[in-house]
Design an enzyme around this catalytic site. Structure first.
Site, PDB file in Angstrom:
ATOM      1  CB  SER A  18      -0.895   0.009   1.236  1.00 51.22           C
ATOM      2  OG  SER A  18      -1.478   1.291   1.381  1.00 51.22           O
ATOM      3  CE  LYS A  69     -11.556  -0.334  -0.330  1.00 54.75           C
ATOM      4  NZ  LYS A  69     -11.607   0.462  -1.562  1.00 54.75           N
ATOM      5  CG  ASN A  90     -12.192   4.622   1.512  1.00 51.72           C
ATOM      6  OD1 ASN A  90     -12.923   5.337   2.200  1.00 51.72           O
ATOM      7  ND2 ASN A  90     -11.559   5.074   0.455  1.00 51.72           N
ATOM      8  CG  ASP A 106     -12.628   4.073  -2.830  1.00 49.18           C
ATOM      9  OD1 ASP A 106     -11.496   4.479  -2.490  1.00 49.18           O
ATOM     10  OD2 ASP A 106     -13.045   2.930  -2.551  1.00 49.18           O
ATOM     11  N   GLY A 134     -16.995  -3.373 -10.867  1.00 43.39           N
ATOM     12  CA  GLY A 134     -16.486  -3.795  -9.550  1.00 43.39           C
ATOM     13  C   GLY A 134     -16.733  -2.707  -8.508  1.00 43.39           C
ATOM     14  N   GLY A 135     -16.005  -2.789  -7.409  1.00 43.53           N
ATOM     15  CA  GLY A 135     -16.175  -1.834  -6.318  1.00 43.53           C
ATOM     16  C   GLY A 135     -15.862  -0.412  -6.743  1.00 43.53           C
TER      17      GLY A 135
END
Ligand code: ATR
Length: 282
Positions: A18, A69, A90, A106, A134-135
């Site tokens: 990350s 998440k 998140n 996001d 997707g997410g």
């Protein structure tokens, strides 16, 4: 207690790669703040207990990455509208009474990136075309609807996944399979790739952009490489383009402000720092 630095961290599994510690570390240093931002690898079998007992972690807040998440959101006492809508958080923080609060930034990261690099991009919100379901696509559809786009088309290999997002967000969102792409490009004011296609190590994103108006803004959430083939091809035919790195940087802003009390800027030095770490040339 007052001599203890506020600590936050990226939590998820895995977290080793990350870039969040680099981003928050840069801002802590830039603002001369006493604080720490680390990494906490939360094994899937312990995730529920970790987020439910978050105050025992010693952290004042955290970012959450895959695959936690949803678990994090389910453990929160309060969620902002985006996290509630997506069922995924998140960004976490403890309020004064020790309650765990969660946000999903996001979508805000997506908007912050375009606001910074393409001011006025949503002056006349029209038709958006989102590739993928997707997410990330969900967060982006939410974000586009918050800016009053009149129609958001979602094109995905697995059409049912696009349909699920469309069902959730209502009649302005319409799901399609890839075969509709050519026709949909003709009416798009904004084209967003949220799939992993075009990322280094993944298959290419093969699209014939010919039907797309040259005024349409083209953006990609893939940022390795920074200039994906989609962005390169779009720029070559005269379309305005915005790369995806800023979404990563801007989604971090609200958490930093919550935990450390200063609203940080996404500046060129930060971009350069992350690009260097990614081994990507600007
Ligand atoms: P995230 O949650 O980060 O957005 P994801 O859920 O893995 O990631 O979604 C990846 C997206 O890329 C999906 O829309 C996926 O399509 P499917 O829903 O059909 O799986 C899309 N994708 C990945 N590989 C693909 C490929 N080879 N061809 C077309 N779409 C692809």
């Amino acid at each position: 207690m007052s001599n203890i630095f506020p600590k936050a961290a990226i939590t998820g599994h895995p977290v080793a790669h990350s870039r969040s510690p680099l981003i928050h570390g840069y801002w802590l240093k830039k603002h001369g703040l006493a604080g720490e931002y680390g990494r906490v690898d939360v094994a899937p079998e312990t995730a529920e207990a970790f987020y439910r007992n978050f105050s025992a972690s010693g952290l004042i807040g955290a970012n959450v990455t895959v695959p936690h998440k949803e678990t994090a959101a389910a453990s929160c006492d309060w969620l902002d509208e985006a996290a509630r809508t997506m069922g995924a958080a998140n960004t976490l923080w403890l309020d004064e009474s020790g309650k765990l609060c969660g946000a999903n930034t996001d979508g805000l990261g997506f908007l912050g990136n375009l606001d910074q690099l393409s001011p006025d991009w949503d002056n006349a919100p029209g038709t958006a075309l989102v590739l993928g379901a997707g997410g990330a696509a969900r967060a982006i559809v939410w974000a586009l609807l918050s800016r009053k786009f009149t129609t958001v088309h979602i094109v995905n290999r697995t059409q049912e996944k696009a349909q699920r997002i469309a069902d959730e967000f209502g009649s302005k969102t319409i799901a399609h399979g890839w075969e509709k792409l050519g026709k949909l490009l003709e009416e798009a004011d904004l084209l967003v790739n949220t799939t992993s296609l075009g990322m280094t190590g993944k298959p290419p994103l093969e699209i014939d952009l010919a039907p797309l108006p040259t005024t349409a803004l083209v953006t990609d959430i893939v940022y390795v490489p920074l200039e994906t083939d989609l962005l390169k091809n779009a720029a070559a035919r005269g379309n305005p383009t915005v790369d995806g790195l800023g979404m990563l940087l801007h989604q971090a802003v609200p958490g930093f402000e919550r935990w450390f009390g200063v609203r940080p800027e996404v500046d060129d030095t930060l971009r350069a720092l992350i690009l260097e770490d990614l081994g990507v040339s600007a």
